[in-house]
Write a protein that holds these residues in place. Structure first.
Motif, short mmCIF file in Angstrom:
data_model
loop_
_atom_site.label_atom_id
_atom_site.label_comp_id
_atom_site.label_asym_id
_atom_site.label_seq_id
_atom_site.Cartn_x
_atom_site.Cartn_y
_atom_site.Cartn_z
N TYR A 85 0.80 -1.22 0.00
CA TYR A 85 0.00 0.00 0.00
C TYR A 85 0.84 1.27 0.00
O TYR A 85 0.45 2.28 -0.59
CB TYR A 85 -1.02 -0.01 1.14
CG TYR A 85 -2.11 -1.01 0.85
CD1 TYR A 85 -3.05 -0.76 -0.15
CD2 TYR A 85 -2.19 -2.21 1.53
CE1 TYR A 85 -4.04 -1.68 -0.46
CE2 TYR A 85 -3.18 -3.14 1.24
CZ TYR A 85 -4.10 -2.87 0.24
OH TYR A 85 -5.07 -3.78 -0.08
N THR A 88 1.59 1.67 -3.67
CA THR A 88 0.48 2.20 -4.47
C THR A 88 0.28 3.69 -4.20
O THR A 88 -0.10 4.43 -5.11
CB THR A 88 -0.84 1.44 -4.21
OG1 THR A 88 -1.27 1.66 -2.86
CG2 THR A 88 -0.71 -0.04 -4.51
N HIS A 89 0.54 4.11 -3.01
CA HIS A 89 0.41 5.53 -2.66
C HIS A 89 1.52 6.36 -3.30
O HIS A 89 1.30 7.51 -3.68
CB HIS A 89 0.43 5.68 -1.13
CG HIS A 89 0.31 7.09 -0.68
ND1 HIS A 89 -0.86 7.80 -0.77
CD2 HIS A 89 1.23 7.93 -0.15
CE1 HIS A 89 -0.66 9.03 -0.29
NE2 HIS A 89 0.59 9.12 0.09
N SER A 92 3.01 7.55 -9.12
CA SER A 92 2.34 8.69 -9.74
C SER A 92 1.11 8.23 -10.52
O SER A 92 0.13 8.95 -10.62
CB SER A 92 3.29 9.42 -10.69
OG SER A 92 4.38 9.96 -9.99
N ASN A 93 1.18 7.03 -11.05
CA ASN A 93 0.08 6.47 -11.82
C ASN A 93 -1.04 6.06 -10.86
O ASN A 93 -0.91 5.10 -10.10
CB ASN A 93 0.58 5.26 -12.62
CG ASN A 93 -0.47 4.66 -13.52
OD1 ASN A 93 -1.67 4.85 -13.33
ND2 ASN A 93 -0.01 3.92 -14.52
N GLU A 94 -2.14 6.77 -10.88
CA GLU A 94 -3.27 6.56 -9.97
C GLU A 94 -3.95 5.21 -10.18
O GLU A 94 -4.69 4.75 -9.31
CB GLU A 94 -4.29 7.69 -10.13
CG GLU A 94 -3.76 9.06 -9.73
CD GLU A 94 -3.57 9.20 -8.23
OE1 GLU A 94 -4.41 8.71 -7.46
OE2 GLU A 94 -2.55 9.80 -7.83
N THR A 95 -3.72 4.57 -11.29
CA THR A 95 -4.36 3.28 -11.59
C THR A 95 -4.09 2.25 -10.51
O THR A 95 -4.96 1.45 -10.18
CB THR A 95 -3.87 2.75 -12.96
OG1 THR A 95 -4.13 3.73 -13.95
CG2 THR A 95 -4.53 1.43 -13.33
N TYR A 96 -2.91 2.27 -9.93
CA TYR A 96 -2.54 1.26 -8.93
C TYR A 96 -3.39 1.35 -7.67
O TYR A 96 -3.52 0.38 -6.94
CB TYR A 96 -1.05 1.35 -8.59
CG TYR A 96 -0.20 0.95 -9.77
CD1 TYR A 96 -0.03 -0.38 -10.10
CD2 TYR A 96 0.38 1.93 -10.57
CE1 TYR A 96 0.73 -0.75 -11.19
CE2 TYR A 96 1.15 1.57 -11.67
CZ TYR A 96 1.31 0.23 -11.98
OH TYR A 96 2.04 -0.13 -13.07
N LYS A 97 -3.97 2.51 -7.42
CA LYS A 97 -4.85 2.66 -6.26
C LYS A 97 -6.23 2.04 -6.50
O LYS A 97 -6.98 1.81 -5.56
CB LYS A 97 -5.01 4.14 -5.91
CG LYS A 97 -3.76 4.76 -5.37
CD LYS A 97 -3.97 6.21 -5.01
CE LYS A 97 -2.69 6.77 -4.46
NZ LYS A 97 -2.25 7.96 -5.13
N THR A 98 -6.55 1.78 -7.75
CA THR A 98 -7.89 1.30 -8.09
C THR A 98 -7.96 -0.19 -8.38
O THR A 98 -9.05 -0.76 -8.40
CB THR A 98 -8.45 2.06 -9.30
OG1 THR A 98 -7.64 1.77 -10.46
CG2 THR A 98 -8.47 3.56 -9.05
N MET A 133 -0.70 5.35 4.44
CA MET A 133 -2.00 4.87 3.99
C MET A 133 -2.58 3.86 4.97
O MET A 133 -3.76 3.93 5.34
CB MET A 133 -1.86 4.26 2.59
CG MET A 133 -3.12 4.02 1.86
SD MET A 133 -2.69 3.55 0.16
CE MET A 133 -4.30 3.27 -0.47
#
Length: 180
Positions: A85, A88-89, A92-98, A133
């Protein structure tokens, strides 16, 4: 080895750590299970042998076998989750948070002790491992269980002191192992 033995092995320059270990052991804002579970989970997270042996012995004298297992499980699962986590935080690529983590975390749902106590252990390990996170997630869960700021802070204080003591012990062991 015990908490007192660990304190006696800390060098004089770490006197504040000795004092803090003593005061945290006498902390009354947390239950014995919460306090010694946090110590054991933190010691497992850091993994320094002297600190781990001392706090394992101390915790086993104060905790049920289920609480000992839960503290170790919190360290194990958060060792994985904190890396995942935190990463993922940091991406820079926000996709990993989803995207789903696709990692097994069953122990969080069924820790074998009170859920709130396990959440406290997980929060303390997350503090030691530096995952903001996970800290936020576990702090929110603790709030749902009625934990106060002072109780959460007490857990984090335990983790910080155990971490510091372990690092001092590791440094001193490294110096002792150095050839003359």
């Amino acid at each position: 080895m015990s908490l007192e033995t660990l304190k006696s092995k800390l060098p004089d320059y770490a006197k504040d750590l000795k004092l803090n270990l003593g005061s945290l052991a006498n902390e009354t804002i947390l239950t014995e299970q919460q306090k010694y579970g946090c110590m054991l989970a933190s010691a497992h997270a850091v993994g320094e042998p002297h600190t781990l042996r001392a706090l394992d012995a101390e915790a086993r004298s104060k905790l049920s076998p289920e609480a000992v297992k839960a503290a170790k499980a919190a360290s194990a699962i958060m060792g994985m989750n904190n890396v995942y986590y935190r990463t993922t935080h940091l991406f820079s690529n926000e996709t990993y948070k989803t995207v789903p983590a696709k990692l097994r975390m069953n122990v969080i749902g069924a820790p074998g002790i009170e859920k709130a106590d396990f959440e406290l252990y997980a929060l303390v390990v997350s503090a030691v491992n530096g995952c903001g996170m996970c800290l936020d997630a576990h702090e929110a869960e603790l709030r749902k269980h009625g934990f106060t700021t002072d109780q959460i802070q007490a857990g984090v204080r335990i983790g910080s002191v155990v971490n510091a003591a372990a690092r001092v012990m590791a440094a001193e062991s490294a110096l002792e192992a150095e050839p003359a």
